[in-house]
Design a protein around this motif. Structure first.
Motif, PDB file in Angstrom:
ATOM      1  N   LEU A 289      -8.764  24.923  48.672  1.00  0.00           N
ATOM      2  CA  LEU A 289      -9.081  23.751  47.848  1.00  0.00           C
ATOM      3  C   LEU A 289     -10.490  23.846  47.277  1.00  0.00           C
ATOM      4  N   SER A 290     -11.442  24.288  48.093  1.00  0.00           N
ATOM      5  CA  SER A 290     -12.820  24.409  47.616  1.00  0.00           C
ATOM      6  C   SER A 290     -12.927  25.448  46.512  1.00  0.00           C
ATOM      7  N   ALA A 291     -12.218  26.581  46.669  1.00  0.00           N
ATOM      8  CA  ALA A 291     -12.299  27.644  45.674  1.00  0.00           C
ATOM      9  C   ALA A 291     -11.740  27.189  44.333  1.00  0.00           C
ATOM     10  N   VAL A 292     -10.552  26.594  44.343  1.00  0.00           N
ATOM     11  CA  VAL A 292      -9.903  26.216  43.080  1.00  0.00           C
ATOM     12  C   VAL A 292     -10.594  25.013  42.446  1.00  0.00           C
ATOM     13  N   LEU A 293     -10.849  23.967  43.229  1.00  0.00           N
ATOM     14  CA  LEU A 293     -11.484  22.779  42.665  1.00  0.00           C
ATOM     15  C   LEU A 293     -12.915  23.065  42.223  1.00  0.00           C
ATOM     16  N   GLY A 294     -13.624  23.900  42.981  1.00  0.00           N
ATOM     17  CA  GLY A 294     -14.993  24.239  42.610  1.00  0.00           C
ATOM     18  C   GLY A 294     -15.067  24.911  41.253  1.00  0.00           C
ATOM     19  N   VAL A 295     -14.194  25.886  41.004  1.00  0.00           N
ATOM     20  CA  VAL A 295     -14.244  26.602  39.727  1.00  0.00           C
ATOM     21  C   VAL A 295     -13.730  25.719  38.590  1.00  0.00           C
ATOM     22  N   LEU A 296     -12.757  24.843  38.867  1.00  0.00           N
ATOM     23  CA  LEU A 296     -12.280  23.944  37.818  1.00  0.00           C
ATOM     24  C   LEU A 296     -13.360  22.940  37.414  1.00  0.00           C
ATOM     25  N   TYR A 297     -14.089  22.407  38.375  1.00  0.00           N
ATOM     26  CA  TYR A 297     -15.181  21.502  38.039  1.00  0.00           C
ATOM     27  C   TYR A 297     -16.297  22.247  37.318  1.00  0.00           C
ATOM     28  N   ALA A 298     -16.520  23.512  37.672  1.00  0.00           N
ATOM     29  CA  ALA A 298     -17.535  24.303  36.973  1.00  0.00           C
ATOM     30  C   ALA A 298     -17.160  24.512  35.514  1.00  0.00           C
ATOM     31  N   LEU A 299     -15.883  24.735  35.249  1.00  0.00           N
ATOM     32  CA  LEU A 299     -15.431  24.960  33.876  1.00  0.00           C
ATOM     33  C   LEU A 299     -15.699  23.757  32.974  1.00  0.00           C
ATOM     34  N   ALA A 300     -15.726  22.576  33.540  1.00  0.00           N
ATOM     35  CA  ALA A 300     -15.909  21.368  32.733  1.00  0.00           C
ATOM     36  C   ALA A 300     -17.373  21.049  32.474  1.00  0.00           C
ATOM     37  N   ASP A 303     -23.955  21.705  31.585  1.00  0.00           N
ATOM     38  CA  ASP A 303     -25.280  21.898  32.168  1.00  0.00           C
ATOM     39  C   ASP A 303     -25.239  23.200  32.969  1.00  0.00           C
ATOM     40  N   LEU A 304     -26.086  24.178  32.608  1.00  0.00           N
ATOM     41  CA  LEU A 304     -26.000  25.510  33.199  1.00  0.00           C
ATOM     42  C   LEU A 304     -26.218  25.486  34.708  1.00  0.00           C
ATOM     43  N   LYS A 305     -27.212  24.750  35.190  1.00  0.00           N
ATOM     44  CA  LYS A 305     -27.480  24.728  36.623  1.00  0.00           C
ATOM     45  C   LYS A 305     -26.390  23.965  37.380  1.00  0.00           C
ATOM     46  N   ARG A 306     -25.850  22.941  36.766  1.00  0.00           N
ATOM     47  CA  ARG A 306     -24.755  22.204  37.405  1.00  0.00           C
ATOM     48  C   ARG A 306     -23.502  23.086  37.479  1.00  0.00           C
ATOM     49  N   LEU A 307     -23.274  23.878  36.451  1.00  0.00           N
ATOM     50  CA  LEU A 307     -22.160  24.828  36.459  1.00  0.00           C
ATOM     51  C   LEU A 307     -22.309  25.814  37.615  1.00  0.00           C
ATOM     52  N   LEU A 308     -23.517  26.351  37.792  1.00  0.00           N
ATOM     53  CA  LEU A 308     -23.753  27.297  38.890  1.00  0.00           C
ATOM     54  C   LEU A 308     -23.589  26.612  40.247  1.00  0.00           C
ATOM     55  N   ALA A 309     -23.981  25.344  40.334  1.00  0.00           N
ATOM     56  CA  ALA A 309     -23.838  24.620  41.600  1.00  0.00           C
ATOM     57  C   ALA A 309     -22.369  24.493  41.991  1.00  0.00           C
ATOM     58  N   TYR A 310     -21.510  24.171  41.035  1.00  0.00           N
ATOM     59  CA  TYR A 310     -20.086  24.061  41.358  1.00  0.00           C
ATOM     60  C   TYR A 310     -19.496  25.423  41.724  1.00  0.00           C
ATOM     61  N   GLN A 588     -11.764  23.393  26.546  1.00  0.00           N
ATOM     62  CA  GLN A 588     -10.782  22.359  26.221  1.00  0.00           C
ATOM     63  C   GLN A 588      -9.346  22.743  26.564  1.00  0.00           C
ATOM     64  N   PRO A 589      -8.865  23.975  26.271  1.00  0.00           N
ATOM     65  CA  PRO A 589      -7.474  24.303  26.642  1.00  0.00           C
ATOM     66  C   PRO A 589      -7.232  24.244  28.149  1.00  0.00           C
ATOM     67  N   ILE A 590      -8.181  24.759  28.918  1.00  0.00           N
ATOM     68  CA  ILE A 590      -8.027  24.719  30.377  1.00  0.00           C
ATOM     69  C   ILE A 590      -8.107  23.285  30.868  1.00  0.00           C
ATOM     70  N   ARG A 591      -8.958  22.489  30.216  1.00  0.00           N
ATOM     71  CA  ARG A 591      -9.078  21.080  30.613  1.00  0.00           C
ATOM     72  C   ARG A 591      -7.785  20.328  30.358  1.00  0.00           C
ATOM     73  N   ARG A 592      -7.068  20.683  29.307  1.00  0.00           N
ATOM     74  CA  ARG A 592      -5.786  20.036  29.029  1.00  0.00           C
ATOM     75  C   ARG A 592      -4.738  20.415  30.068  1.00  0.00           C
ATOM     76  N   ILE A 593      -4.746  21.690  30.483  1.00  0.00           N
ATOM     77  CA  ILE A 593      -3.740  22.161  31.440  1.00  0.00           C
ATOM     78  C   ILE A 593      -3.938  21.512  32.803  1.00  0.00           C
ATOM     79  N   PHE A 594      -5.197  21.455  33.248  1.00  0.00           N
ATOM     80  CA  PHE A 594      -5.495  20.936  34.589  1.00  0.00           C
ATOM     81  C   PHE A 594      -6.055  19.514  34.519  1.00  0.00           C
TER      82      PHE A 594
END
Length: 675
Positions: A289-300, A303-310, A588-594
């Motif tokens: 759950l952490s691996a999948v949700l972490g990368v999905l939240y990063a994709l959205a 903010d570069l540092k926030r992306l790296l944090a996720y 945007q395409p990935i955001r629509r799918i998930f």
């Protein structure tokens, strides 16, 4: 050799504390004393920690001692073994890199008129506390230095406290750090109830029933998982990492959250010792759950540092998956595969520390020169900062798990452990483990897409703002800090057998067994299970990549002449930066799918010409992506706490007689309980 290792660990702590002391003594007139004196001592601290870790990993047995400090009946116990030595190497390597990077980076704080002594003082205290966490060999000392680490890092997160968002992030981090510390304290309390004292030696000898062992394990996972950033206990992490200075963010993500992994390994494998496969199943689910949700939240994120944090959340999930597989195989009697899972998790811990520190330092270099964290305001930085762009690209390739860099090897090892599911006798486990392996593959693919977005939007194309267009390369010290980490990304990826032969000391000390097959075919071939099942030769892969690119380069430059021309613009005239993909549009395409994963608030504002309503003058798009964990779990709980506080506040009458009555009734109750 063991005594020398412990002395080097002491020196690491002493140098870090001296750095903190020098920082306090640095006046505005002696700025060089802070920049070069304090960071120079941090460099010595890092080298001492690396030396201590290497000696601990190569020694046959751990070394321990006591200090006449602490409680009268419980002195401070210190111990350096293979596990703490491994994390000491991670700590020292990253501290040394930051010490090269820091002197030039903190100049931006000087120019902004911010006080540097608090930053240096709490940095030294933070590093010393992390080293002491690795040396602690009793519950009392461990909790003391663990809290010191949390409190000192709180002040680092809140360093730029003039911004309300930074104060909020620091408060949230400190609050969750203390909640996690309470869970860790209760875990130690469960173990101590069956032991003679609070030393780790006594806790190892404690005989726990399976139920109490499970309770202690659950408390440890909650407490240390909160520090590591495990879903759903991760909400502090994307707030605190962007708020802290970039070199501190590198230490937070590269080292501090790894101490959460250290705590889970220490309590589960060393102190509790009675491994059950159900524990592994729980860690496997949380890790997936952490691996999948972490990368999905990063994709959205844009903010570069926030992306790296996720992405730290994602990689902590991968590490937990390795630990979960290890516990499943150990609990079902497959000791060799259990040791391999532990090695895979520790290898990814090392790899993530290296490439995530590189990426945060790269983001800091971009912020240092452009004063921008928003990807949608960057672009074209490869032309203005070519060396930083190259080093950041190495970090992107490494975290995307592409060969020949280090991220590929540890994720490949985790896959190899998961593919051994047919060895399990339980049909449920045989069916469930491949599902989590598929989630790991999904996370790896999404991570690659995320860093294509991050690198492409930030470094390629054209500059979107004037400030970005006039950026210039950072200083040699900052490049040296990043260059060291980039070189390690390549070395750890090209020589995995050498790295594994060193890490193998840890399962040998904790479990009493190593890996019979992983390095059996020499340094050239990595065979985690058997040569017939799977093998990987990183040096040959690197040689093939160099050969292909070399041949392509020769053919391109011998048979063709490069021509320069303007790119085709579909007849719209000169290209502008507004025609480029933004980070938001890319995802945007990935955001629509998930879409169900996020709570999305999207707003489009259209401004029309009042004289010609059909003519659109301006379109503004606002996108807010909220974390479901925050909105569904933490906000309702916060409202409940505030409601309870208002109800309880009724008893605060302001009358001294009422308070005396409360005290009298409390004394009566205590006398009744005691008697």
């Amino acid at each position: 050799m063991s005594e020398l290792a412990l002395e080097l660990a002491y020196l690491s702590v002493v140098f870090a504390l001296l750095s903190a002391a020098i920082s306090l003594g640095a006046s505005p007139a002696r700025k060089g004393l802070f920049r070069f004196g304090a960071f120079g001592l941090l460099a010595l601290s890092g080298l001492s920690a690396v030396g201590a870790g290497i000696l601990a990993l190569t020694a046959n047995q751990p070394f321990s001692t006591q200090f006449v400090l602490g409680l009268p009946w419980l002195h401070w116990h210190l111990r350096l073994d293979a596990l703490s030595g491994f994390f000491s190497i991670i700590l020292g390597t990253l501290v040394f890199s930051v010490s090269l990077y820091g002197p030039s980076y903190v100049r931006s704080f000087e120019r902004a008129g911010q006080s540097l002594p608090p930053l240096g003082f709490f940095t030294g205290l933070f590093i010393a506390a992390m080293q002491l966490v690795l040396l602690a060999d009793d519950a009392f000392m461990f909790m003391l230095v663990w809290e010191l680490m949390s409190v000192s890092s709180y002040f680092l997160v809140a360093y730029q406290h003039e911004h309300a968002a930074n104060r909020h992030a620091a408060f949230l981090y400190l609050l969750m750090a203390h909640v996690g510390a309470l869970a860790i304290l209760f875990a130690f309390g469960v173990l101590a109830a069956f032991a003679t004292d609070f030393s780790f030696e006594a806790l190892r000898a404690a005989a726990l029933s399976p139920a109490w062992a499970t309770i202690a394990f659950a408390l440890a996972v909650v407490g240390f998982g909160m520090k590591a950033g495990m879903v759903p206990l991760h909400v502090w992490l994307p707030e605190a990492h962007p708020a802290a200075p970039s070199h501190i963010s590198a230490l937070l993500s590269g080292v501090m959250i790894k101490l959460g992994i250290y705590g889970i390994v220490r309590l589960t494998y060393d102190l509790i010792g009675q491994v059950q496969w159900e524990w592994g199943l729980a860690l496997l689910v949380l890790g997936a759950l952490s691996a999948v949700l972490g990368v999905l939240y990063a994709l959205a994120q844009h903010d570069l540092k926030r992306l790296l944090a996720y992405h730290s959340v994602e990689n902590i999930g991968i590490i937990l998956m390795g630990l979960g597989l290890s516990l499943i195989f150990l609990g079902t009697g497959h000791s060799g595969l259990g040791a391999l899972g532990l090695v895979a998790a520790l290898y990814h811990t090392l790899n993530h520390a290296i490439f995530k520190c590189l990426l945060f330092l790269g983001a800091g270099a971009v912020l240092h020169r452009t004063h921008e964290r928003d990807l949608d305001r960057m672009g074209g930085l490869i032309q203005r900062m070519p060396v930083t762009a190259f080093l950041f690209l190495i970090g992107c390739i490494s975290i995307s798990a592409l060969p020949p860099f280090n991220g590929f090897v540890s994720e490949w090892l985790t896959f190899q452990v998961a593919l051994q599911a047919p060895a399990l006798t339980s049909g449920v486990l045989r069916a469930f483990v491949p599902v989590t392996a598929a989630m790991l593959a999904l996370a790896a693919a999404l991570a690659a897409a995320c860093f294509v977005k991050a690198y492409g939007v930030a470094f390629l194309g054209r500059a979107r703002t004037r400030q970005v267009g006039h950026a210039r390369e950072v200083t040699s010290g900052m490049l040296a800090g990043m260059g060291l980490l980039a070189a390690l990304c390549l070395l750890l990826g090209v020589f995995p057998t050498t790295t594994i032969s060193v890490i193998e000391t840890i399962p040998q000390q904790l479990l009493g067994l190593g890996l019979p097959s992983a390095t059996a075919h020499g340094w050239l071939w990595l065979t985690p299970v058997s040569a017939e099942g799977a093998s990987y030769s990183a040096p040959l892969v690197l040689a093939a990549i160099v050969l292909v690119f070399g041949i392509g380069w020769l053919l391109l430059h011998r048979r063709a002449r490069a021509r320069r021309g303007y790119p085709w613009d579909c007849g719209y005239g000169a290209l502008s930066n507004r025609m480029q993909y933004t980070a938001t549009a890319f995802a945007q395409p990935i955001r629509r799918i998930f879409a169900p994963v996020w709570q999305i608030r999207e707003e489009i504002q259209i401004a029309r010409d009042p004289r010609a309503p059909a003519l659109v003058r301006e379109v503004r798009h606002h996108l807010h992506v909220l974390d479901w964990s925050w909105t569904q779990a933490y906000e309702p709980f916060g409202r409940l706490v505030l409601l309870a506080a208002r109800r309880i506040g009724v008893i605060q009458t302001g009358n001294i007689r009422t308070y005396l009555l409360y005290s009298f009734l409390t004394l009566l109750l205590l006398l009744l309980v005691v008697s």
